[in-house]
Design a protein around this motif. Structure first.
Motif, PDB file in Angstrom:
ATOM      1  N   ALA A 282     -50.457  42.964 -53.938  1.00  0.00           N
ATOM      2  CA  ALA A 282     -49.582  42.567 -55.046  1.00  0.00           C
ATOM      3  C   ALA A 282     -48.253  43.314 -54.978  1.00  0.00           C
ATOM      4  O   ALA A 282     -47.208  42.804 -55.401  1.00  0.00           O
ATOM      5  N   LYS A 283     -48.282  44.527 -54.449  1.00  0.00           N
ATOM      6  CA  LYS A 283     -47.065  45.311 -54.222  1.00  0.00           C
ATOM      7  C   LYS A 283     -47.232  46.032 -52.896  1.00  0.00           C
ATOM      8  O   LYS A 283     -48.288  46.606 -52.632  1.00  0.00           O
ATOM      9  N   SER A 284     -46.205  46.015 -52.059  1.00  0.00           N
ATOM     10  CA  SER A 284     -46.318  46.709 -50.775  1.00  0.00           C
ATOM     11  C   SER A 284     -44.949  46.876 -50.132  1.00  0.00           C
ATOM     12  O   SER A 284     -44.092  45.995 -50.234  1.00  0.00           O
ATOM     13  N   TYR A 285     -44.764  48.013 -49.477  1.00  0.00           N
ATOM     14  CA  TYR A 285     -43.549  48.260 -48.698  1.00  0.00           C
ATOM     15  C   TYR A 285     -43.754  47.965 -47.211  1.00  0.00           C
ATOM     16  O   TYR A 285     -42.838  48.167 -46.416  1.00  0.00           O
ATOM     17  N   ILE A 286     -44.933  47.505 -46.847  1.00  0.00           N
ATOM     18  CA  ILE A 286     -45.210  47.212 -45.435  1.00  0.00           C
ATOM     19  C   ILE A 286     -44.545  45.902 -45.047  1.00  0.00           C
ATOM     20  O   ILE A 286     -44.815  44.856 -45.655  1.00  0.00           O
ATOM     21  N   ASP A 287     -43.695  45.941 -44.034  1.00  0.00           N
ATOM     22  CA  ASP A 287     -42.995  44.731 -43.594  1.00  0.00           C
ATOM     23  C   ASP A 287     -43.490  44.237 -42.233  1.00  0.00           C
ATOM     24  O   ASP A 287     -42.932  43.290 -41.674  1.00  0.00           O
ATOM     25  N   ALA A 288     -44.534  44.861 -41.703  1.00  0.00           N
ATOM     26  CA  ALA A 288     -45.004  44.500 -40.358  1.00  0.00           C
ATOM     27  C   ALA A 288     -45.823  43.207 -40.343  1.00  0.00           C
ATOM     28  O   ALA A 288     -45.871  42.533 -39.310  1.00  0.00           O
ATOM     29  N   PHE A 289     -46.458  42.860 -41.465  1.00  0.00           N
ATOM     30  CA  PHE A 289     -47.360  41.711 -41.494  1.00  0.00           C
ATOM     31  C   PHE A 289     -46.779  40.576 -42.322  1.00  0.00           C
ATOM     32  O   PHE A 289     -46.005  40.797 -43.260  1.00  0.00           O
ATOM     33  N   GLU A 290     -47.205  39.369 -41.985  1.00  0.00           N
ATOM     34  CA  GLU A 290     -46.769  38.217 -42.754  1.00  0.00           C
ATOM     35  C   GLU A 290     -47.341  38.287 -44.162  1.00  0.00           C
ATOM     36  O   GLU A 290     -48.372  38.901 -44.408  1.00  0.00           O
ATOM     37  N   ARG A 291     -46.658  37.628 -45.104  1.00  0.00           N
ATOM     38  CA  ARG A 291     -47.126  37.572 -46.483  1.00  0.00           C
ATOM     39  C   ARG A 291     -47.249  36.116 -46.877  1.00  0.00           C
ATOM     40  O   ARG A 291     -46.456  35.277 -46.446  1.00  0.00           O
ATOM     41  N   GLU A 292     -48.260  35.841 -47.686  1.00  0.00           N
ATOM     42  CA  GLU A 292     -48.431  34.476 -48.168  1.00  0.00           C
ATOM     43  C   GLU A 292     -49.297  34.504 -49.421  1.00  0.00           C
ATOM     44  O   GLU A 292     -50.095  35.438 -49.613  1.00  0.00           O
ATOM     45  N   PRO A 293     -49.163  33.492 -50.287  1.00  0.00           N
ATOM     46  CA  PRO A 293     -50.015  33.426 -51.472  1.00  0.00           C
ATOM     47  C   PRO A 293     -51.483  33.250 -51.057  1.00  0.00           C
ATOM     48  O   PRO A 293     -51.784  32.588 -50.072  1.00  0.00           O
ATOM     49  N   VAL A 294     -52.359  33.833 -51.822  1.00  0.00           N
ATOM     50  CA  VAL A 294     -53.793  33.726 -51.532  1.00  0.00           C
ATOM     51  C   VAL A 294     -54.442  32.837 -52.553  1.00  0.00           C
ATOM     52  O   VAL A 294     -54.334  33.065 -53.758  1.00  0.00           O
ATOM     53  N   SER A 295     -55.133  31.798 -52.085  1.00  0.00           N
ATOM     54  CA  SER A 295     -55.841  30.904 -52.994  1.00  0.00           C
ATOM     55  C   SER A 295     -57.157  31.558 -53.395  1.00  0.00           C
ATOM     56  O   SER A 295     -57.606  32.545 -52.810  1.00  0.00           O
ATOM     57  N   GLN A 296     -57.808  31.006 -54.401  1.00  0.00           N
ATOM     58  CA  GLN A 296     -59.062  31.567 -54.867  1.00  0.00           C
ATOM     59  C   GLN A 296     -60.234  31.156 -53.999  1.00  0.00           C
ATOM     60  O   GLN A 296     -61.295  31.747 -54.062  1.00  0.00           O
ATOM     61  N   SER A 297     -60.043  30.147 -53.160  1.00  0.00           N
ATOM     62  CA  SER A 297     -61.139  29.684 -52.313  1.00  0.00           C
ATOM     63  C   SER A 297     -60.697  29.634 -50.865  1.00  0.00           C
ATOM     64  O   SER A 297     -59.622  29.125 -50.557  1.00  0.00           O
ATOM     65  N   ILE A 298     -61.520  30.120 -49.970  1.00  0.00           N
ATOM     66  CA  ILE A 298     -61.197  30.103 -48.548  1.00  0.00           C
ATOM     67  C   ILE A 298     -61.119  28.681 -48.026  1.00  0.00           C
ATOM     68  O   ILE A 298     -60.354  28.360 -47.120  1.00  0.00           O
ATOM     69  N   SER A 299     -61.877  27.784 -48.626  1.00  0.00           N
ATOM     70  CA  SER A 299     -61.913  26.402 -48.149  1.00  0.00           C
ATOM     71  C   SER A 299     -60.658  25.626 -48.530  1.00  0.00           C
ATOM     72  O   SER A 299     -60.413  24.560 -48.005  1.00  0.00           O
ATOM     73  N   GLN A 300     -59.870  26.145 -49.481  1.00  0.00           N
ATOM     74  CA  GLN A 300     -58.678  25.432 -49.906  1.00  0.00           C
ATOM     75  C   GLN A 300     -57.571  25.516 -48.859  1.00  0.00           C
ATOM     76  O   GLN A 300     -57.487  26.470 -48.129  1.00  0.00           O
TER      77      GLN A 300
END
Length: 300
Positions: A282-300
């Motif tokens: 939810a908060k991070s200073y790490i810029d090495a990894f991609e960021r994306e919204p996380v859905s509530q279900s892996i199947s979505q």
């Protein structure tokens, strides 16, 4: 042209020297290979202990619950630990492995041990560096809770030619420098060949809480998601065992540099192994990894 050629030769010689040193270290410690278990699910969540994890455990609880869960260090202090029932737990801090019943200043370690012995009622893998073997902590765990299986990893930091370093990583003979336990956890999970690794609670925001008192002592307030704010204050960061001197500002920021550089090394290795790492904190200073919204279900 001459300068570019000189720089290339210098880089080659530097990598050659680092490679030879790494091979020497591996030759000495090579008997301590890392044998990792197969993954239990295709996706895992690595949970750091940063303050933002509290928000993620509310908003992404369903998603996290569907993944293989990896916790670190003192996560067991949180009430939600027994609800999540993580499959994996990584501890790399050497202080855990010099701890004994007579240690007076590490109530946090004593509390973690108590939770492991009294509340872990499900199969859990505990990953620790090989130098921890024979420690008081592991002896108590192995005798007191058969549901916790200890997995030893070889924490030999290797550098040099990229092809050699990646081969040593993959064979469990070496690792990136783990200035923070999350780096060790990510490196281990990459080698377990998850399709994707989601990172939560990796605020990496310690610099926000740096202070300098009138004695030029460096103070930091280290806040975890399970802490009560009123119980946490700025404390000196000592650089010696006798607690006479704190780290300098320069050395502290060098340590931060090693953390962020470690994430870049892990990212490149993950790309090499075809493993996606997503920073879902939810908060991070790490810029090495991609960021994306996380859905509530892996199947979505």
């Amino acid at each position: 042209m001459i300068e570019a050629g000189f720089n290339s030769v210098n880089q080659f010689l530097s990598e050659l020297f680092a490679s030879l040193v790494s091979l020497l270290k591996v030759a000495i410690r090579g008997r301590h290979t890392t044998r990792l278990p197969d993954r239990q699910r295709p996706i895992c969540s690595v949970l750091g202990n940063g303050p933002s994890l509290k928000e993620s455990l509310v908003d992404q609880f369903d998603f996290i619950s569907q993944t293989e869960i990896v916790c670190v260090n003192n996560f067991a202090h949180a009430d939600i630990f027994t609800r999540l029932r993580p499959q994996d737990y990584v501890i790399s801090d050497p202080n855990y492995f010099v701890f004994t019943e007579q240690t007076t200043d590490r109530d946090d370690i004593r509390r973690t041990l108590s939770v492991f012995l009294e509340k872990v009622e499900w199969p859990m893998l505990l990953y620790v560096p090989h130098f921890a073997k024979g420690s008081y902590l592991l002896g108590k765990i192995e005798q007191g809770n058969p549901l916790i299986k200890v997995v030893y990893f070889n924490y030999t930091v290797v550098r040099g030619f990229q092809w050699l370093v990646y081969w040593l990583y993959a064979k469990g003979l070496g690792m990136p420098q783990a200035q923070t336990v999350i780096i060790a956890a990510l490196a281990l999970m990459i080698n377990r060949k998850f399709d994707a690794i989601y990172l939560f609670g990796a605020d990496t925001s310690w610099h926000e809480e740096i202070r300098l008192n009138d004695k030029n002592q460096l103070l930091i307030k280290q806040i975890h998601f399970y802490d009560k704010p009123k119980d946490v204050s700025h404390q000196p960061v000592y650089s010696d065992a006798h607690r006479q001197r704190t780290f300098s500002m320069a050395s502290q920021f060098l340590s931060f540099h090693k953390v962020f550089r470690g994430y870049e090394v892990v990212r490149d290795y993950a790309d090499h192994r075809g493993v996606r790492i997503v920073n879902a904190s939810a908060k991070s200073y790490i810029d090495a990894f991609e960021r994306e919204p996380v859905s509530q279900s892996i199947s979505q």
